[in-house]
Design a protein around this motif. Structure first.
Motif, mmCIF file in Angstrom:
data_model
loop_
_atom_site.group_PDB
_atom_site.id
_atom_site.type_symbol
_atom_site.label_atom_id
_atom_site.label_comp_id
_atom_site.label_asym_id
_atom_site.label_seq_id
_atom_site.Cartn_x
_atom_site.Cartn_y
_atom_site.Cartn_z
ATOM 1 N N UNK A 52 5.021 1.891 -2.798
ATOM 2 C CA UNK A 52 4.689 2.889 -1.776
ATOM 3 C C UNK A 52 3.170 3.044 -1.729
ATOM 4 N N UNK A 53 2.588 2.778 -0.552
ATOM 5 C CA UNK A 53 1.148 2.976 -0.339
ATOM 6 C C UNK A 53 0.971 4.257 0.456
ATOM 7 N N UNK A 54 0.024 5.083 0.052
ATOM 8 C CA UNK A 54 -0.126 6.399 0.675
ATOM 9 C C UNK A 54 -1.583 6.641 1.073
ATOM 10 N N UNK A 55 -1.782 7.649 1.904
ATOM 11 C CA UNK A 55 -3.132 8.141 2.189
ATOM 12 C C UNK A 55 -3.713 8.712 0.891
ATOM 13 N N UNK A 56 -5.004 8.507 0.659
ATOM 14 C CA UNK A 56 -5.621 8.965 -0.576
ATOM 15 C C UNK A 56 -5.548 10.480 -0.731
#
Length: 793
Positions: free
Chosen positions: A116-120
């Motif tokens: 899962x890649x997310x906004x920082x």
């Protein structure tokens, strides 16, 4: 279009070793990466090529139309890294930074099957984590997470491809405009060509600010450079430290060789946790000997920290009796923690026999200041004012451009104010005039004003010839020898060459002082006396002050019977006065300008008071040995006490000033009323008659070894008049006239003997002085021979 290879930072990629792990109900390990807000804020690195590997952190940048697409569920990628690169590319276009939030691994073979890649800005920082509880956070990082839900989830299919299983587009915060996106962490990248250019410019002596200016010009804008000045600065520092780690053994070998040649050569090494050398200090025998003579003030020069120099070289310097910089030791500082500076200062103090200086000057730095407070609690710490002025030009560059008069007003406020109150009012007026009350950096240096503004430091000795002069010792000892391009292999030769040059200059100054006579500009005995004591440079500086008294007027404004206060002002400038307090009986004076306390030389204001009070020679306590030609002499020659002429002048001056002081008091009292005046005049007339008689009979009433002539006559006469003992016979009978004549002859003999003794004493001290001068001249000749031999070799 060919695929481009990117090496991703840990903040984006995550990894098994840096994450927490839990197990779900399906037998899958769930990984949670560490909080990227606590990681070192460093840029990504673009590599110029190389293959793709699952553990390499390198991925292919999406090509063609993929660069303009928006993610959607069901979208397929050849690999997890390709999905990660695509989402980061999308984030750059939109205006946010990305990171890895969580991963899932199969319990069967440990392979990652979901990411899962997310906004920082996803989630919130956990303030209750153990690592923040167990240690004190000195500088808390800014809170950046605001619970943003934007994300991209991918999972691996049986075919080996990765498919988007979830995508959230909306953010709960403002997005970054295109011209600022290069500041976001996941998009900061130092490319291979940029590294090459940085290395080249750093070798040429440019600092981070100028290098960034060159890069911006080269790439056509800061957004196209792809990283910030902080990234550039960190890269330069790390690059320098890496290059030094392999060369540090060269330095240690050199120091060991020097110690083997001279047992008084001191060096010490501080090792880090893996026992490799991280900081080194050394001081040769001459540096240690110099400190025994001139230990009052020290400068610790850390110019290398500005990235001007490739070598982390920091010398300890001082000032000799000619006003020249001298060396007290050197350090190589690879590790710059507070504990490292504490180690360095303790080691230096040990090498200098444990005697701390009166004052020390350093750059404006919190770590150095804290370390100094621990090791030198009684030493006065000063920040280098000129470094602060230089920093001022950087921090207030916009103010300098908009207000051409600001720089002059700033210098005037700092350098030309005469008192603390005057400085404080001038500072407030300055920041109000230019609307700078809320300027953070100005507030910082103002809070530290007692460490760099002259009016707060004048009561301490710093060996400077004037309040506004720049210290010659600060960043000047190795100027012209060690520069931005100097590497460690070149360092040793240039270091020794600098030492030889400085030593030769001191020898030349000694020669000029001992073998040439300065031109006197006044008939003052004080000027002649100073020319015989001070070194040439110091005498010229003193002469300037003495000649300067001719334009100053000194007026008595207060007299409390012990101390007289004078107001001293230049003719025609009564609005700018200085105040001198003069103790007549002790021959001590202090001035409001505090030049003597600051530099060790009397100011023209005190000398003006000496002129009007008939003080014809310098009292001994105003001649500091460290400024004299005998500063390094092991024999103390009190020349001011050996000269009978100087003795006469000093004793006559003391008598004159004491009588004058008492007479003024008598006059003040006697003039209060007519009755008191009559009594005072009568007493004065009686006193005048007694003084006249005493002057006339001075020879006959002379004291011999503490006894008067009459007392001597009674003791030597065979007939003691006080007891009535003895018997006068005809043969013993002497007339009073014969007795006076005989006693007069004895007195003359004793006075002649005293004069001879004084002459012999003066001759003896003169011989000792000649011996000292001869020793110094021999030392100069020996040094010249050594230099000639080295040049010949």
């Amino acid at each position: 279009m060919e695929n481009e290879v990117i090496e991703f930072d840990i903040g984006l990629g995550g990894g098994v070793g840096s994450s927490g792990r839990e197990v779900d109900d399906d037998g899958v390990d769930i990984e949670h990466p560490v909080d990227d807000e606590d990681m070192i804020d460093s840029p990504q690195n673009i590599s110029g090529g190389g293959g793709f590997g699952s553990g390499s952190g390198e991925i292919y940048l999406p090509e063609g139309d993929l660069l303009d697409l928006e993610p959607y569920e069901g979208m397929e990628f050849e690999s997890e890294e390709a999905a990660k690169a695509f989402y980061n590319s999308y984030a750059r276009r939109v205006g946010f930074s990305t990171r890895v939030s969580s991963s899932r691994r199969s319990r069967r073979d440990g392979a990652i099957i979901q990411r899962q890649f997310v906004c920082a800005k996803e989630g919130f920082r956990n303030q209750n984590e153990k690592r923040t509880k167990d240690r004190e956070i000195k500088r808390p990082r800014t809170i950046t997470r605001v619970g943003c839900k934007a994300s991209l989830s991918v999972k691996m299919q049986d075919s080996g491809k990765w498919i988007v299983s979830g995508f959230v587009r909306e953010h709960n915060h403002e997005l970054v405009p295109p011209d600022q996106v290069h500041c976001l962490r996941s998009h900061r990248q130092i490319s291979g060509p940029a590294k090459t250019l940085i290395d080249t410019l750093q070798a040429a002596g440019l600092g981070p600010r100028r290098i960034m200016s060159a890069l911006i010009k080269e790439y056509g804008g800061i957004s196209k450079v792809g990283f910030t000045e902080v990234d550039c600065r960190n890269y330069m520092r790390n690059n320098r430290q890496r290059s030094l780690e392999g060369d540090i053994q060269l330095l240690l070998d050199y120091l060991k060789q020097m110690h083997a040649e001279n047992a008084n050569f001191f060096f010490a090494v501080q090792n880090d946790e893996d026992q490799s050398a991280c900081n080194v200090f050394w001081a040769d025998s001459k540096a240690r000997m110099n400190y025994t003579y001139f230990s009052d003030t020290v400068t610790f020069d850390t110019t290398y920290r500005s990235n001007r120099y490739r070598l982390p070289f920091a010398p300890f310097t001082g000032v000799n009796h000619h006003g020249q910089p001298i060396l007290f030791g050197c350090a190589f500082m690879i590790n710059e923690s507070e504990s490292s500076f504490v180690w360095l200062f303790k080691t230096w103090l040990m090498a200098m026999s444990g005697r701390p200086p009166v004052s020390i000057t350093t750059d404006h730095d919190a770590l150095i200041g804290s370390a100094l407070a621990q090791v030198f609690p009684e030493t006065r710490h000063r920040f280098c004012k000129w470094h602060i002025f230089k920093k001022c030009q950087e921090k207030l560059s916009q103010v300098f451009l908009e207000h051409p008069t600001f720089e002059a007003d700033f210098h005037k406020c700092v350098n030309l104010t005469e008192s603390v109150d005057e400085f404080e009012s001038c500072w407030l007026a300055l920041i109000d005039r230019y609307d700078l009350r809320d300027h953070e950096w100005l507030q910082t240096i103002y809070s530290a004003r007692r460490h760099w503004v002259p009016v707060y430091l004048r009561d301490t000795f710093f060996a400077e010839m004037s309040i506004t002069q720049r210290s010659d010792s600060m960043n000047s000892y190795f100027d012209g020898y060690i520069n931005a391009s100097t590497n460690l292999n070149q360092f040793f030769r240039l270091y020794e060459k600098a030492l030889e040059s400085r030593n030769e200059k001191e020898v030349k100054a000694d020669y000029d002082t001992m073998n040439t006579s300065p031109v006197l500009k006044t008939p003052s005995p004080m000027e002649k006396q100073a020319s015989e004591f001070y070194t040439r440079k110091l005498f010229i500086r003193f002469q300037e002050e003495l000649v300067g008294t001719l334009t100053f007027m000194a007026s008595k404004i207060d007299d409390d019977s012990e101390i007289i206060t004078y107001e001293v002002a230049k003719y025609g400038e009564d609005h700018k006065s200085y105040y001198v307090k003069f103790n007549v009986l002790e021959m001590r004076a202090t001035c409001s300008c505090q030049m003597f306390e600051f530099s060790g030389l009397l100011c023209r204001h005190v000398l003006a008071v000496f002129r009007v009070t008939n003080v014809l020679t310098l009292p001994p306590h105003f001649i500091l040995k460290r400024w004299t030609r005998n500063a390094k002499s092991s024999v103390t020659l009190e020349e001011h006490a050996s000269s009978s002429y100087t003795n006469y002048l000093e004793s006559h001056t003391v008598r004159y000033n004491t009588l004058r002081h008492e007479a003024f008091k008598f006059v003040d009292e006697g003039a209060k009323s007519l009755d008191v005046y009559d009594v005072a005049m009568s007493a004065l007339q009686d006193a005048a008659k007694k003084v006249a008689i005493a002057s006339k009979n001075e020879g006959r009433a002379a004291m011999v070894n503490g006894r008067s002539k009459d007392d001597l006559m009674r003791r030597r006469s065979p007939y003691n008049l006080s007891t009535g003992r003895g018997h006068m016979t005809a043969s013993q009978s002497l007339s009073e006239e014969d007795m006076d004549h005989k006693i007069g002859e004895l007195i003359n003999d004793l006075e002649s003997a005293n004069r001879k003794c004084e002459l012999y004493r003066a001759n003896l001290l003169s011989v000792l002085k000649e011996i000292e001068d001869h020793k110094l001249q021999l030392a100069i000749k020996v040094q010249n021979v050594k230099i000639s031999l080295k040049d010949g070799i």
